[in-house]
Structure formats: C-alpha cells, structure tokens
Design a protein around this motif. Sequence first.
Motif, PDB file in Angstrom:
ATOM      1  N   SER A 286       0.821  -1.212   0.000  1.00 42.23           N
ATOM      2  CA  SER A 286       0.000   0.000   0.000  1.00 42.23           C
ATOM      3  C   SER A 286       0.857   1.265   0.000  1.00 42.23           C
ATOM      4  N   SER A 289       4.189   1.168  -3.625  1.00 41.53           N
ATOM      5  CA  SER A 289       3.766   1.010  -5.020  1.00 41.53           C
ATOM      6  C   SER A 289       4.079   2.234  -5.863  1.00 41.53           C
ATOM      7  N   ASN A 291       3.203   5.290  -4.824  1.00 39.03           N
ATOM      8  CA  ASN A 291       2.309   6.354  -4.363  1.00 39.03           C
ATOM      9  C   ASN A 291       2.978   7.270  -3.344  1.00 39.03           C
ATOM     10  N   SER A 347      -5.825  -3.463 -10.508  1.00 35.71           N
ATOM     11  CA  SER A 347      -5.088  -2.321  -9.977  1.00 35.71           C
ATOM     12  C   SER A 347      -3.589  -2.475 -10.188  1.00 35.71           C
ATOM     13  N   ASN A 348      -3.031  -3.611  -9.787  1.00 37.26           N
ATOM     14  CA  ASN A 348      -1.580  -3.783  -9.892  1.00 37.26           C
ATOM     15  C   ASN A 348      -1.097  -3.867 -11.329  1.00 37.26           C
ATOM     16  N   MET A 351      -1.155  -0.205 -12.577  1.00 39.45           N
ATOM     17  CA  MET A 351      -0.078   0.602 -11.991  1.00 39.45           C
ATOM     18  C   MET A 351       1.263   0.277 -12.633  1.00 39.45           C
ATOM     19  N   TYR A 385      -2.865   6.968 -10.353  1.00 42.91           N
ATOM     20  CA  TYR A 385      -3.778   6.972  -9.213  1.00 42.91           C
ATOM     21  C   TYR A 385      -5.147   6.417  -9.564  1.00 42.91           C
ATOM     22  N   TYR A 388      -4.428   2.841  -8.758  1.00 38.02           N
ATOM     23  CA  TYR A 388      -4.164   2.653  -7.325  1.00 38.02           C
ATOM     24  C   TYR A 388      -5.464   2.748  -6.522  1.00 38.02           C
ATOM     25  N   TRP A 392      -6.338  -0.345  -3.778  1.00 38.06           N
ATOM     26  CA  TRP A 392      -5.532  -0.189  -2.569  1.00 38.06           C
ATOM     27  C   TRP A 392      -6.099   0.819  -1.596  1.00 38.06           C
TER      28      TRP A 392
END
Length: 545
Positions: A286, A289, A291, A347-348, A351, A385, A388, A392
Amino acid sequence: MDWPSVADLVDQGPWYRNQGILLVNLCVVLSLLTSYTNGFDGSMANGLQLIQQWHSYFGEPEGSTLGLLTSVQNIGGFIALPFAPFVSDGLGRRNGVFIGGMIMLGGVALQSQSVNVAQFIAARGLIGFGMTFSINAAPLLVTELAYPTQRGPITAVYNTTWYLGSIASAWITFGTFRIQASTWSWRIPSIIQALPSLLQVTLIWFCPESPRWLISKGRDHEAKAVLGKYHGNGDIHHPLVEYEYNEIREAIAMEDEVGKISWKVMLASPGNRRRLRVIIALGFFSQWSGNGLVSYYINLILEGVGITNPATKTLINGILQLFNYGMAICSSFFVDRIGRRRLFLISNTGMLVVFVFWTVTSALFTETGSKVAANATIVMIFLYYTFYDIAWTPLLVVYTVEILPYRLRAKGFAAMSFTVSLALVFNQYVNPVALDRLGWKYYLFYVGWLAFELFFVWMFFWETKGRTLEQTAVLFDGEDGLVIADIQMEHQTVMRRASTQRVSNSPSSVDDRPPSTDKSELFEMTLAPPLEWEPAYMRDRHAKY
C-alpha cells in the motif's frame, strides 16, 4: 428449500427508511473521521512544503531533515503500535478512539505554536502516537457496527475518507500560502487539523460500543440491546438480531477455548501464518507502489519535470486529491460486485503499465527538456492513481479485517499498521535523498517492485467476496477451519425459526427437514463457488472446502 442466509433476514427496503440503519450509519460516520484526520495530516505535511513561509521559518529544511520532518509522525505511530491493540481489546473500541483523539489534540496544540524545528518534530511525533490508537480502534468499530449488507462498502469508504481529509488540507494550504510574510500561512492548517479529533472526543460517547467487544467481556445483554436497536430497528427479537447475536457469541466462545491470545498466536498455525503473510504484504504494497513519491514529495516530483511555480504546484496537488477521492469512493461501492481479488489484480496490472510510461516521460524531460514529456508525466500521475485507487485505497482496511477472526482482529490490524509505518518511515526518509541523487532513475526500482507485487497478489490473495468470517477461515485454515462448521450447524435452528417468520406458514412453504450433521455438506451449501482469475491451487482448495 435452501437454508436461509443473512441476506434473507436483512431489511429489503431503502436503508434510509430504517431508523436503526440510519442511526448506526450516523455513528459510523464519526469513526470515519479518523481516516479523514490521517489524510489531512499526511497532505498537510506535503502541502506545507509548498509554502515558502514555512520553509523560511524553519531554515529551509532539506535532505535528511526534510525526511525526518515528514516521517516523524510515522515514527510516533510506530512506538504506539504495541500498545494500541491492548487498548482496543481491553478498554473498548470507543475508548481507543477517545484516547487517540485526546493525544492528537495535544500534539496539534504543540504543532500550531511551534517556534523551532525541534518543537515541530516533537509535535508531529505526538500526533502520530495518538493517531495510532484511533486508527487501530476506529475501523474495527466501523466493521463491527455496520449493518450486514453495508459492511463491505462502508468499511471500504473508511479508507477513502483519507482523501477527503487530504482534499481539505490541500485546498486550505492552497489558500493560506497567499498569506504573505506571516507564519499564519502554515499555522492555520495546523489549527484546523484539530477539528475532527475534537468532534470525536466530544461525540463518541453518543455512539454504541461494538457488540462483539461487549460479548467478549460478558456483557451479552448490552450487546443484544445494541444489535436490536441498530440492526433490528428497535426489536431485540428480530430474526437478524437473533442470528447475529448467536453467531458472534458462539464464535467468540470457540476462540476463547484457545486461551489468552498473545502476539505469538499470529505464527502458531499455518492459517495464521498465511494471514500474516498477506497482512504484511498489504502494508508494504500500500505504500511501496510508488504512491509515496506523490503523497509526500509532490513538490520534488513536479520540480523534476520543470514545474516550479507555487500556485501551479498547489493547484495540481488540490485537483489530484479531488480526483483520488472521486475514484476511491466510486470503487468502494463495487467491492462486493466485482470482488476483492479481481480489483487487486486490475489495480496492480494498471499501476505497473502506467509507471513504466511515467518513468519514460520523466527520463525524456530530463534528457531533452521536452514540454510535451513534462505534460505527459502529469497525465501519468493521474492515470497511476486511477489504478491505485480502485483497489488499494478502499480494500486495504476491508481485506485486513475480513481475513482476521475476532480475537486476532486488533492485533492483526496493528500488525498491518506496523508494516505501513515501517514502509512509510523508509519511504519518507529515503525518497527525498534518492530522488535528489538518482532523479528519474529511482523510478526503475518501483517498476521492478510493482512487477513483484502483481506476482504476489496473483499467488496469495484469496477472494473473500460473498463469504462470512467463518467461511473465510476455512480458506486460510484448511482442515483446521472445519471446526467452525459446528457453529454453522448450531445456527441452523435459529435460521429455521427466522425463515418461518418470513415465509408463508403453509406446509408447502416450510422446509421441515432435520438439521444436517454433515460438515462437508454444510460447507458445500454455504461456501460461494470458486471464482475465476485464480491459480490452480486456489481452485483446488475452493473445490475441497
């Protein structure tokens, strides 16, 4: 006729017309303010770096000093983590929120009138220390109080309110940075930070305690009264209340047979070790990644692509927070429809792809000074984002809470928070130094890490959509989890009685079969079918359990 489930017992009408659900949601909103406070604090640490008066007042902090100013809040939280679960479990979820709020108010008072860097650092450490108590207790209160059909989305909304606090902080600093030649440009955001904690310590006593905590302390009558008022719309004999009350009581009684729960229990069985593996991954992923680069060092990221005007930087920061909140809140309402595992995988994957392009555009700007590359980098940040936030942000708390049984929930959640704090301390201390020395090349580390994350999620993140806590335990505990079937069978009597109150009394509509005593048959009826997007060993376990 199939045995009824919780879905057969809940109110089928609009939630806002049920007074009990309306009241419990109002209580839950107060707990959501904890995540709001966390987001406000995190964004404020970022936003203050965009205010020149703050830089001047504290002697232009940079490098390791800047990293410490940003990370000390997490160091304070790190110190509090071993104690927070004992407050949540020993004194109650409400007391955890109250104690955390009081400590944070003290930290905000100290921060708002800071006269030097040392005082500012101490204040932020105290805020982090107090926030940990609230963060450990609040999401547990949310998930343990929420109405059954709303538990998933509401718990997902909890973490999305981080962005709501971040939005408020970003736009407040966007306004106050225009206060020239005055420390009020950064003191005003610091003072406003106290508002949510003040509301919590004042109003938390008007909210009910978690019925699970009450039952764990032998206060069964109070627990049933809470369930009756908020889940039964004032009726303590409502079928849903009877079902929930018996399920909670039996589950906690079974966990009590294990004896005193210590930290060692997290490693005591294969199932708990599987949970711990996922919890640690959730905490690190979290924050690692990519972010963390934008969340705390957007100033350095934007300057890295030639954006140096303070007004432009604060405007981009404010718009980004609005965008993040919109994406996260929308995703929260799809966690039960799409499923946890699928959202994590989408999501992954997204990203990873976007971060590759982000790295390329940053490199092009560094090498060529291309304005197009700079603008493309801003687009990549927003696209990153997008992916993400669909998993997450809403699922970090939801997934952690779901895979933990009651007696492990506070400690397991603290373990996840510990991992988050550890990752944040590393990120916030290392990122500014690495960005300063390596520039865009530092992004290559995150490209490789995101590839590893995707592999890990594919291999070890189970789908929990549509499953009760007991059914989730079977997935993690394997053969050991079958003991929970005893609870399910004991509930059949309650479920049969509840079902007869909701269907016609005619003989043809009542299932008069004797309760099943076959555990494998019971789980065949209650477990959701295996979902797609799973490796072979997951499908095999779904088929077996």
